[in-house]
Design an enzyme around this catalytic site. Structure first.
Site, mmCIF file in Angstrom:
data_model
loop_
_atom_site.group_PDB
_atom_site.id
_atom_site.type_symbol
_atom_site.label_atom_id
_atom_site.label_comp_id
_atom_site.label_asym_id
_atom_site.label_seq_id
_atom_site.Cartn_x
_atom_site.Cartn_y
_atom_site.Cartn_z
ATOM 1 N N LYS A 193 54.864 40.758 49.285
ATOM 2 C CA LYS A 193 53.908 41.243 50.279
ATOM 3 C C LYS A 193 54.576 41.505 51.618
ATOM 4 C CE LYS A 193 49.559 39.764 48.386
ATOM 5 N NZ LYS A 193 48.314 39.012 48.571
ATOM 6 N N LYS B 43 46.532 45.832 37.705
ATOM 7 C CA LYS B 43 45.370 44.950 37.608
ATOM 8 C C LYS B 43 44.227 45.516 38.428
ATOM 9 C CE LYS B 43 45.649 40.650 39.029
ATOM 10 N NZ LYS B 43 45.922 39.213 39.248
ATOM 11 N N LYS C 108 40.180 43.767 44.066
ATOM 12 C CA LYS C 108 39.126 44.003 45.050
ATOM 13 C C LYS C 108 39.681 44.624 46.316
ATOM 14 C CE LYS C 108 38.560 39.022 45.391
ATOM 15 N NZ LYS C 108 39.917 38.488 45.599
#
Ligand code: TRP
Length: 330
Positions: free
Chosen positions: A108, A198, A201
């Site tokens: 990240k 995947k 959200k």
């Protein structure tokens, strides 16, 4: 046995969260288990305060509507005093290198170093580095011994284990040493538009993401547009045909059956997609209806939240106080 798991309101809950986690928490939660909305974890990258507040409330309502017992639920920020204190103690138990080698941090921070916050790795929020320590505090505060998480969170639970052991042997026995439990394979839901990823959200493009609160025709539209890898008839082959295999997995998870056998039942994509849309709409209908009803009943949701906060505080305050005392900070 105490099982604990959390869901971060970094976006609206989606089908993968529901099938992979929430539905399972509702089905196999024991009387002492705890599940929570990890809203403090949604602040490790640029965030909007009003949106965070409303997503956390919505997520709590979704959990209740999904059937997780309200007495096992809480919102993380309601325990911010206990968790903040324990995070500090655990940061003082953790080496910099242990946090810096977390794979998720490396990925990240590398991805974000070119983004708006800029400034290379040095420009990411410090909390992106320390968030696994907050996660360890979540786990250790309540004395969880089992933590069901996806593969991407396994390393963080390992860190919690390491810190629990180190604290206990350095200062005295306070913490239960937790264990990560992997949910059974199966409902690994992928993005409908990009089935190699995947379902998430927080995906930038939501065309392939079915949200728990999507209206039935939105769901149907997204399923109809799902990528199916071009071939002429449905075959279950996750490796080479990820798109159609994802649809078969979703159908199996919602309506039962074995994905490979289901492929034979549906000779064409059109028929398969209609069946998938129907199954998903029916599976999500009670959750969506229940969530909307709760969001309309602010008093009831507030009551659930407050009671949850009290119970979770009761379950953790004594351990946090003991840890502070043992490090000489109280
Ligand atoms: N970090 C987890 C995730 O992104 C959510 C989480 C936060 C969690 N604290 C936790 C999960 C404690 C299990 C236990 O999915």
């Amino acid at each position: 046995m105490v099982q604990l798991s959390g869901i971060t309101p970094s976006g609206h809950a989606q089908l993968g969260n529901y099938l992979g986690a929430l539905r399972r928490w509702a089905a196999d939660g024991g009387p002492d288990d705890l599940y929570f909305v990890s809203d403090l974890h949604a602040m490790t990258t640029a965030h909007n305060p009003a949106r965070l507040r409303s997503l956390a409330t919505e997520q709590l309502a979704v959990l209740v509507a999904a059937g997780v017992a309200p007495e096992r639920l809480f919102v993380q920020s309601d325990l911010v005093r206990e968790l903040g204190a324990l995070t500090w103690v655990l940061e003082c138990t953790c080496a910099y290198g242990e946090a810096a080698r977390m794979i998720q941090f490396k990925e990240k921070s590398a991805a974000r170093s070119t983004s708006v916050e800029g400034g290379g790795q040095a420009g990411v929020r410090l909390s992106l580095l320390t968030y696994p320590v907050l996660m360890a505090a979540d786990i250790l505060a309540v004395g969880a011994d089992e933590v069901p998480v996806g593969e991407d969170q396994r390393q963080h639970v390992e860190l919690a284990r390491t810190l629990a052991r180190r604290f206990n042997s350095t200062y005295g026995e306070v913490f239960v040493v937790p264990e990560a439990t992997l949910p059974p394979a199966g409902a690994r839901v992928r993005d409908l538009a990009e089935p190699t990823r995947k379902m998430s959200k927080s995906a930038e493009n939501s065309a392939g993401v079915v949200f728990v609160l999507d209206e039935p025709d939105q769901i149907r539209r997204k399923v109809r547009r799902a990528r199916t890898d071009g071939d002429s008839a449905p075959v279950y082959d996750p490796e080479n045909r990820p798109g159609v295999s994802n649809l078969l997995d979703i159908l199996a998870a919602c309506a039962g059956g074995d994905p490979a056998q289901l492929a034979d039942k549906y000779p064409s994509y059109g028929v398969l997609k209609d069946a998938v849309a129907d199954a998903v709409i029916e599976e999500l209908r009670p959750v969506r209806d229940g969530t909307l009803a709760l969001l309309d009943d602010v008093g009831e949701l507030e009551r659930i939240r407050k009671a949850g906060a009290e119970r979770a505080t009761e379950r953790s305050a004594h351990r946090v106080s003991a840890a502070l005392r043992m490090v000489g900070a109280a």
